[in-house]
Enzyme design. Structure first.
Site, PDB file in Angstrom:
ATOM      1  N   CYS A 413       0.876  -1.285  -0.044  1.00 16.12           N
ATOM      2  CA  CYS A 413      -0.069  -0.011  -0.107  1.00 16.12           C
ATOM      3  C   CYS A 413       0.921   1.179  -0.144  1.00 16.12           C
ATOM      4  O   CYS A 413       2.169   1.277  -0.250  1.00 16.12           O
ATOM      5  CB  CYS A 413      -1.020  -0.039   1.196  1.00 16.12           C
ATOM      6  SG  CYS A 413      -0.284   0.325   2.729  1.00 16.12           S
ATOM      7  N   HIS A 617      -4.487   6.072   8.465  1.00 24.30           N
ATOM      8  CA  HIS A 617      -2.998   6.223   8.986  1.00 24.30           C
ATOM      9  C   HIS A 617      -2.299   7.065   8.170  1.00 24.30           C
ATOM     10  O   HIS A 617      -3.140   7.444   6.801  1.00 24.30           O
ATOM     11  CB  HIS A 617      -2.436   5.067   8.874  1.00 24.30           C
ATOM     12  CG  HIS A 617      -2.428   3.939   7.464  1.00 24.30           C
ATOM     13  ND1 HIS A 617      -3.535   3.518   7.362  1.00 24.30           N
ATOM     14  CD2 HIS A 617      -1.626   4.028   6.602  1.00 24.30           C
ATOM     15  CE1 HIS A 617      -3.336   3.105   6.172  1.00 24.30           C
ATOM     16  NE2 HIS A 617      -2.040   3.250   5.522  1.00 24.30           N
TER      17      HIS A 617
END
Length: 698
Positions: A413, A617
Site C-alpha cells: 500500500c 493512517h
C-alpha cells in the site's frame, strides 16, 4: 593512519539516457489512451476523414462562425495538460500534478501550438519546485491553517509558473520545435530520413529509444499530423516489421532454444506490440542489428515514397495499433512498409544466421539476463523465451508469469503501515489454513518494492503504481482488504504451483508445501494462524504474527484503554479521522503533522477495509511525525459514511519498526470472523474490546 576512500561506481551515460527516456515515457504512456482518442476523432471527422463532420472536425462555419471542433482543442489543450499533470504527479503526487498543469497552461497559451515538449518541462518543474517550497514550512504550520497555506501556496506558485511558461519557456520551446521540424523536413526532402534507423534500431535494443521516441518524435509527429493530417514520424520506431523479420529468420534458420521460441516471440511482437521480446535474439548475435537496421530503413523509405503516415502514435507497436492509427489515404503505404521491412530484415538476418556460427544460440537465457540488466528490471515477457512458468499460473492476476512455486507474497500500500499489514495478515492466515505455512507473506510500501516477489497484492487504485517496479510478479487487485474473493484465487494459485513444485524441493522440509486442507475463513482461519507462527522460518516470514507482544521491548503498550472509545462523536469520515488521530496525539505517539498526513492518505486511497472497518493512517512520507507505535479504536454504533461505505469501527494506526503489527493481526482475525464482529458490536466496556484484540499489557 591513512584512510581509504572508496570510489562510488560511475553510472554510464547509457544508464542516464535510459533513466531520462523512462521518465519521458512515464509522462506519455499513461496518456496514450487520450492520444488514441484524438487519433480516432481526427481520422473520422476532419474534412478529409472517413466521416467528415464540420462541428467535430473543426472546418467550415455554423451560423457565420467558424467551427472549432474537437481536434484542435484536444491537441492544443487536453493532451499537453494531461502530460504536464502526469509529469508533476510523478515528482510530487497530485499536488505537484496540479501545479505542473497550471504551469503548462502558460506555455500552451504563449506558444499557440501543441506544446508537448513544453508540458514535459513545466510538469516536472512544477512538481519539483512545489515539493521544495512545501519542505520550507513542513511541520511549522499552526494547526487548523494547513489547508489555507497549502491551497494558497499552490495557487500563488502555480500562477507564477504560468507566467514563467508564457514569457520564458514558451519562446524557447517554440524555437526548438521549429528548428527540429526544419531538420526533419530537410531529411525528408533529401531522402535521408531512412538513415535514422541507424540510430533508432540499436537504441531500441539498448532501451534508449524512449528518449528519442517520446522526447522528440511524438511531439513533432503530433504537430505534423495537426498540419497535414498524418505523420511519418510515428512509424520510425513503432514499425513491427524489422523485429518480425528477425524472429522469422530465427524460426527457419535458428537452432536450439532460440529456434523453438522464435515463433511464439514473433506472435507476441507482431500482434501484441511487445518489441522487447526480440532484443535478446539481437544480443545473442549483435551482427543481426544490421538486419533490423536494413528493415527499418526499408520501411521508412517506403513510407516516404508513398507519402504515408499515421494520424497519432501507435502504442504499443502492434500491427493492430498501427492500422488503427493509419491515415485514410495511407493504408497501402503503411501495410507495404511493414511487409517490406519484415522481408528485408528476414533476408539480411537469414544470411547472417546461415553464414556465421550458431554456438551462441544456447545462451538465450544469458542474453535475456543481459537484456534485463540493461533494462534495469525483469522483463514481463522473458519467460516466453526461456520456457519458464507453470500452466496453473498462466493468465492469472496480471503482469508476470510464475517460474516456479510461490515462495514470497507482498501486500503493498502507499505507506506499508496499516492497510497492507491488515491485508497481509488476512492473506497469511488463509494460506496457512490451506496448508502452506512456509509461503512468506509480508507487507511493504510501494516506494520500497523491488522486483523480487512472486505475487503482489494491492488495492485496485494502487496496482498501476506497483506494476512498473514488480513487472515479473503476478499482480492481484483488491477493493476489500478483509474478505476479497481474490484471496481465494491466490490460495488456489499457491496450491497449484507449490504442489507441482514440491517434488523439486530439497532438504528435510520438502513436504511442507503440500496441501493440508481447503481454504478456510472465519474461526478456522483464525485458529489455524495461531499454531506455530513464531517458530523457525515462520517468525521471519510473518512479521505481523511474529511480532513481539506489546511492551515486550520495554516500550509503552500499543493499544491502551484510554485509546478505546465505545461511542465516537464524529458523524463524518474526516471528523472520524480527526478523532482517531487525536487519540494518538493524546498518547504522545504522533505530532499534529501526522493527523494532516492521515487526511492526505485518505484522499489518495481509501483506508476502508470491508466488514464495517476503516484504518486511517499517515502517508509513507509522514513517518517522521511518529514518535512511538500506537493504535486507537473507536466504535460508531450508528455507523458513518466512508466514501459510500458504512463504517462502524475506526482504527487509527501509527507504527515504528513493525511494533504495531501484532495488534493489526489480531484486528484482522476479529474482522474476518462474524461472531467476533458481533461481540465487538455488543461490547459494553473497553476491557472487552482489549480482550478481543488480544492486547497484552506492558
Amino acid at each position: 593512519m591513512a584512510t581509504e576512500t572508496v570510489a562510488k561506481p560511475r553510472t554510464s551515460a547509457r544508464v542516464h539516457v535510459q533513466k531520462f527516456g523512462t521518465f519521458l515515457s512515464g509522462m506519455i504512456m499513461p496518456n496514450i489512451g487520450a492520444f488514441i482518442a484524438w487519433g480516432i476523432i481526427t481520422a473520422l471527422f476532419i474534412e478529409k476523414g472517413w466521416l467528415p463532420v464540420p462541428q467535430l472536425g473543426g472546418f467550415g462555419e455554423t451560423g457565420g462562425k467558424p467551427n472549432i471542433g474537437l481536434v484542435g482543442p484536444m491537441i492544443t489543450y487536453l493532451l499537453p495538460l494531461l502530460i504536464g499533470y502526469t509529469g508533476g504527479k510523478m515528482v510530487y503526487d497530485v499536488r505537484g500534478g496540479v501545479v505542473g498543469a497550471i504551469g503548462t497552461m502558460g506555455v500552451i497559451v504563449g506558444a499557440g501550438i501543441p506544446m508537448f515538449i513544453g508540458a514535459m518541462i513545466m510538469g516536472p518543474l512544477g512538481g519539483w519546485t512545489m515539493k521544495k517550497i512545501d519542505s520550507i514550512w513542513d511541520g511549522k504550520i499552526r494547526p487548523g491553517f494547513e489547508m489555507l497555506v497549502n491551497n494558497f501556496s499552490a495557487g500563488i506558485w502555480g500562477a507564477l509558473l504560468a507566467l514563467l511558461g508564457f514569457y520564458g519557456i514558451s519562446p524557447l520551446v517554440t524555437a526548438f520545435s521549429e528548428a527540429a521540424g526544419r531538420f526533419v523536413e530537410f531529411l525528408v526532402q533529401n531522402g535521408l530520413l531512412p538513415l535514422t534507423s541507424i540510430f533508432i534500431e540499436p537504441a531500441k535494443v539498448l532501451f534508449l529509444n524512449n528518449a528519442i521516441n517520446h522526447g522528440v518524435l511524438t511531439p513533432l509527429g503530433v504537430q505534423q499530423s495537426l498540419e497535414q493530417g498524418k505523420s511519418i514520424l510515428f512509424l520510425l520506431e513503432a514499425n513491427p516489421g524489422p523485429g518480425l523479420g528477425l524472429l522469422l529468420a530465427y524460426t527457419f534458420f535458428g537452432r536450439g532454444a532460440a529456434k523453438a521460441s522464435a515463433p511464439g516471440a514473433a506472435l507476441i511482437q507482431f500482434l501484441g506490440g511487445i518489441h522487447e521480446i526480440y532484443f535478446p535474439y539481437v544480443l545473442m548475435r549483435p551482427l543481426l542489428i544490421l538486419g533490423t537496421i536494413a528493415g527499418g530503413m526499408t520501411g521508412i523509405a517506403t513510407l516516404a515514397i508513398t507519402n504515408s503516415g499515421l494520424v497519432a502514435p501507435a502504442a504499443p507497436g502492434s500491427i493492430f495499433a498501427v492500422l488503427a492509427q493509419t491515415s485514410r489515404d495511407s493504408y497501402f503505404g503503411v501495410i507495404l512498409s511493414v511487409v517490406l521491412a519484415a522481408t528485408v530484415s528476414f533476408l539480411v538476418s537469414s544470411v547472417i544466421l546461415r553464414t556465421t556460427k550458431h554456438s551462441d544460440e544456447a545462451d538465450l537465457g544469458d542474453a535475456t539476463a543481459r537484456m534485463e540488466a540493461m533494462k534495469g528490471k525483469k522483463s514481463s515477457v522473458a519467460s516466453t523465451l526461456t520456457g519458464a512458468g507453470t500452466a496453473g499460473a498462466a493468465g492469472r492476476g496480471g503482469v508476470g508469469v510464475l517460474a516456479g512455486p510461490v515462495r514470497n507474497i507482498v501486500f503493498a500500500c502507499d505507506a506499508g503501515m496499516g492497510s497492507s499489514a491488515m491485508g497481509a495478515s488476512v492473506l497469511r492466515n488463509k494460506i496457512k489454513a490451506a496448508g502452506f505455512p512456509d509461503v512468506k507473506v509480508t507487507n511493504a510500501s510501494i516506494a520500497n518494492l523491488s522486483d523480487t516477489y512472486d505475487v503482489v497484492v494491492t488495492h485496485q487504485d494502487l496496482t498501476e503504481r506497483a506494476k512498473p517496479v514488480t513487472s515479473s510478479a503476478m499482480h492481484y487487485s483488491v477493493d476489500n482488504f478483509m474478505n476479497s474473493p481474490r484471496y481465494d484465487e491466490i490460495v488456489e494459485l499457491v496450491r497449484e504451483s507449490n504442489t507441482e513444485g514440491a517434488a523439486a524441493t530439497e532438504g528435510p522440509d520438502a513436504g511442507a508445501g503440500t496441501p493440508g486442507g481447503a481454504s478456510a475463513s472465519g474461526p478456522a482461519m483464525a485458529a489455524a494462524s495461531d499454531a506455530g507462527t513464531t517458530r523457525g522460518a515462520h517468525a521471519a516470514n510473518a512479521p505481523a504474527d511474529a511480532a513481539p507482544a506489546a511492551g515486550a521491548n520495554g516500550s509503552a503498550e500499543i493499544l491502551a484503554r484510554e485509546s478505546v472509545v465505545l461511542t465516537g462523536s464524529a458523524t463524518t469520515r474526516d471528523a472520524a479521522i480527526d478523532e482517531a488521530g487525536r487519540l494518538l496525539l493524546a498518547r504522545g505517539a504522533v505530532d499534529e503533522g501526522y493527523i494532516a498526513a492521515m487526511h492526505e492518505r485518505e484522499e489518495s486511497v481509501s483506508t476502508y477495509m470491508g466488514s464495517f472497518l476503516a484504518i486511517p493512517h499517515g502517508t509513507n512520507a509522514a513517518k517522521d511525525h511518529i514518535r512511538k507505535s500506537a493504535v486507537s479504536v473507536i466504535r460508531y454504533p450508528e455507523g458513518i459514511d466512508w466514501n459510500g461505505k458504512q463504517v462502524k469501527f475506526v482504527v487509527g494506526v501509527a507504527g515504528i519498526n513493525n511494533e504495531h503489527l501484532h495488534i493489526l493481526s489480531s484486528i484482522a482475525k476479529v474482522f474476518t470472523n462474524k461472531e467476533q464482529v458481533a461481540r465487538l458490536e455488543a461490547a459494553t466496556t473497553e476491557d472487552e474490546v482489549l480482550e478481543l484484540f488480544g492486547k497484552v499489557n506492558a
